[in-house]
Design an enzyme around this catalytic site. Sequence first.
Site, short mmCIF file in Angstrom:
data_model
loop_
_atom_site.label_atom_id
_atom_site.label_comp_id
_atom_site.label_asym_id
_atom_site.label_seq_id
_atom_site.Cartn_x
_atom_site.Cartn_y
_atom_site.Cartn_z
N LYS A 24 0.74 -1.19 -0.04
CA LYS A 24 0.08 -0.08 0.11
C LYS A 24 1.03 1.22 0.04
CE LYS A 24 -1.40 1.61 3.99
NZ LYS A 24 -1.43 3.07 4.60
N ASN A 25 1.80 1.34 0.85
CA ASN A 25 2.53 2.55 1.13
C ASN A 25 3.51 2.81 -0.02
OD1 ASN A 25 1.26 3.02 3.22
ND2 ASN A 25 2.56 2.64 5.02
N ARG A 94 -4.98 10.28 4.90
CA ARG A 94 -3.93 11.55 5.00
C ARG A 94 -3.10 11.48 3.83
NH1 ARG A 94 -3.24 14.11 9.73
NH2 ARG A 94 -0.95 14.49 8.93
N CYS A 118 -5.79 12.64 13.26
CA CYS A 118 -5.29 11.35 12.97
C CYS A 118 -5.52 10.58 14.32
CB CYS A 118 -3.91 11.40 12.49
SG CYS A 118 -3.36 9.84 12.12
N ARG A 123 0.63 14.30 13.17
CA ARG A 123 1.20 14.06 12.00
C ARG A 123 1.26 15.07 11.21
NH1 ARG A 123 -1.40 8.53 9.61
NH2 ARG A 123 0.69 8.69 8.42
N ILE A 125 3.03 18.29 8.79
CA ILE A 125 3.35 18.18 7.18
C ILE A 125 4.39 19.44 7.03
CG2 ILE A 125 1.80 16.85 6.11
CD1 ILE A 125 0.50 19.80 5.62
N ASP A 126 4.88 19.94 8.18
CA ASP A 126 5.88 20.96 7.89
C ASP A 126 6.94 21.04 7.08
OD1 ASP A 126 6.37 19.48 10.19
OD2 ASP A 126 7.59 20.99 11.07
N ASP A 306 4.53 0.47 12.39
CA ASP A 306 3.11 -0.13 11.61
C ASP A 306 2.96 -1.74 11.97
OD1 ASP A 306 2.77 2.28 10.48
OD2 ASP A 306 3.38 1.95 8.49
N ILE A 328 7.93 6.98 17.17
CA ILE A 328 7.43 7.52 15.77
C ILE A 328 6.19 8.43 16.16
CG2 ILE A 328 6.82 7.54 13.44
CD1 ILE A 328 9.77 6.04 14.13
N ARG A 398 -8.66 -0.52 5.03
CA ARG A 398 -8.04 0.78 4.32
C ARG A 398 -6.53 0.15 3.91
NH1 ARG A 398 -6.83 4.75 8.53
NH2 ARG A 398 -5.22 5.13 6.78
N1 EPU Z 1 6.78 14.76 11.01
C1 EPU Z 1 6.99 16.12 11.29
N2 EPU Z 1 6.79 17.09 10.15
C2 EPU Z 1 6.60 16.46 8.87
C3 EPU Z 1 6.50 15.16 8.70
C4 EPU Z 1 6.50 14.04 9.76
O1 EPU Z 1 7.13 16.39 12.62
O2 EPU Z 1 6.53 17.33 8.08
C5 EPU Z 1 6.69 13.76 12.16
C6 EPU Z 1 5.49 13.02 12.28
O3 EPU Z 1 4.58 14.02 13.33
C7 EPU Z 1 5.81 11.76 13.05
C8 EPU Z 1 7.26 11.33 12.51
O4 EPU Z 1 7.57 12.71 11.89
O5 EPU Z 1 5.92 12.00 14.47
C9 EPU Z 1 7.04 10.50 11.20
O6 EPU Z 1 6.05 10.72 10.33
P1 EPU Z 1 6.31 10.43 8.75
O7 EPU Z 1 6.05 11.71 7.98
O8 EPU Z 1 7.36 9.57 8.48
O9 EPU Z 1 5.02 9.46 8.59
P2 EPU Z 1 4.06 9.53 7.19
O10 EPU Z 1 4.84 9.68 6.10
O11 EPU Z 1 2.79 10.38 7.45
C10 EPU Z 1 4.17 7.13 6.74
C11 EPU Z 1 3.27 5.82 6.54
C12 EPU Z 1 2.75 5.46 7.84
C13 EPU Z 1 4.01 5.13 8.85
C14 EPU Z 1 4.61 5.97 8.92
C15 EPU Z 1 6.03 5.92 9.80
C16 EPU Z 1 2.54 6.17 4.15
C17 EPU Z 1 1.55 6.46 3.32
N3 EPU Z 1 2.34 6.24 5.43
O12 EPU Z 1 3.45 7.82 7.25
O13 EPU Z 1 1.88 4.33 7.44
O14 EPU Z 1 3.30 4.69 10.00
O15 EPU Z 1 5.29 6.69 7.38
O16 EPU Z 1 6.79 4.59 9.13
O17 EPU Z 1 3.43 5.86 3.91
C18 EPU Z 1 -0.06 2.78 7.85
O18 EPU Z 1 0.26 2.30 6.87
O19 EPU Z 1 -0.69 2.22 8.69
C19 EPU Z 1 0.66 4.02 8.14
C20 EPU Z 1 0.31 4.81 9.10
#
Ligand code: EPU
Length: 419
Positions: A24-25, A94, A118, A123, A125-126, A306, A328, A398
């Site tokens: 999926k990811n 998301r 969430c 989570r 996105i900065d 995960d 995380i 999902r």
């Molecule tokens: N973070 C920030 N700022 C940002 C981005 C992330 O502070 O701009 C922080 C987040 O708040 C979090 C940490 O960095 O504490 C890691 O977040 P990350 O951005 O890596 O997570 P993500 O990209 O939103 C993906 C997977 C998630 C998985 C995480 C961690 C996808 C679509 N989603 O999320 O998958 O848990 O990486 O490995 O790839 C799932 O499949 O169930 C799932 C939640």
Amino acid sequence: MDNYKIRISGRKKLSGTITVSGAKNASLPELAATILTDSEVLLNGVPDVEDVNTMFNALESIGASGNFSDNKVNINFSNIKEPVVSETISKTSRSSILILGPLLARNGYARVSLPGGCAIGDRKIDFHLEGLERMGAEIKVEDGYILARSKRLKGADYTFPGVSVTGTENLIMASTLADGETILRNCAVEPEITDLITFLEAMGAEIMGKGSDTIRIKGKNILKGTSHTVIPDRIEMGTYVIAACLRGDNIVVKNCIPEYIGSLLTILESMGVEILINGDEISIKVPGQLKPVEVNTDPYPGFPTDLQAQLTTLLTQVDGISHIRENIFNNRFKHVIELNKMGANIAINGNIAEIKGVSDLKGTYLNATDLRASASLVLGALIAEGETYIDNAYQLFRGYEDMPGKLNKIGADISTMKV
Ligand code: EPU
């Protein structure tokens, strides 16, 4: 959005082969990356799960024409009709944020609804926004939408302040069409990112440093169409390997790339599980009572957040006290309340779960709060005495392709009801 309830009758003897679906990811960013070309793209091995359907629908609403059936997506973005990702889509998944980078890079303008609240914690996105600004984008957040504008993105040197999977993917995709070279440092190195880079390379992108935390991208004017097969889903692999640890020695998990779940296999071995690898198949032997463990979740190649919930279910069956530290996400223990309803003995202290085993789990009425939590409840239900009912099972669909069907094929008794 349809919702479902699942009924599971526990303690059935399970035996046979479960085949892992495509990731999926990896599918989600790869689908978003199809925006980067005006030619046809074919993706194979795309799992039929709700998050992927949501992404496909989002791309159609922007202007893609295509088809998603039999795990194949063919898609063509000959033009961008409406560069907008609506709130309805961002609320459901998301990962719609992954559209921001490629849409801005291709179209010079994107309007993407802010991802909603969430269930697993903050989570942010900065990094996504800061990185795009570093590449020359003008970004405003207004009325719940991100408005991003840029004539043509410019190559930049950006160091991620923290490791982010989708942040890394978004900026890599945006850079492929930028003017000049982009250097991204402190990137995430998950296998899904490596697979995305392989796919982008096949589309004509020039990317150096695949698999490392420093990625250099030389921007192109446009990318071309291609076909690509998505890697297998390592979280699904891990979930079924854990199911095998819970339900005995006769389950084979097929279509695995074992190194993707190396951290899980190492933990299981330290607990006393014997891991048997034969090509792309993993089977296990549980020779006796397992030993408790201390586990931290970390970015790849560390133990994945995960799989935290699913491992927690296994640890309820281990004699002694185990700890899992969640590094995380700051609120990813909602499954604990539900597992405790089944008779587990788990306490949360800050970001640490303390699991005391062995608990004799009993079927009851449960609520699925998020995708991986729901998988941990299914695992609990497989070993519980009696019947378990899981509400809000949409969460499971999902991200897991036909989990009830795959488990029923090896002897489980699971039925799904639309509610
Ligand atoms: N973070 C920030 N700022 C940002 C981005 C992330 O502070 O701009 C922080 C987040 O708040 C979090 C940490 O960095 O504490 C890691 O977040 P990350 O951005 O890596 O997570 P993500 O990209 O939103 C993906 C997977 C998630 C998985 C995480 C961690 C996808 C679509 N989603 O999320 O998958 O848990 O990486 O490995 O790839 C799932 O499949 O169930 C799932 C939640």
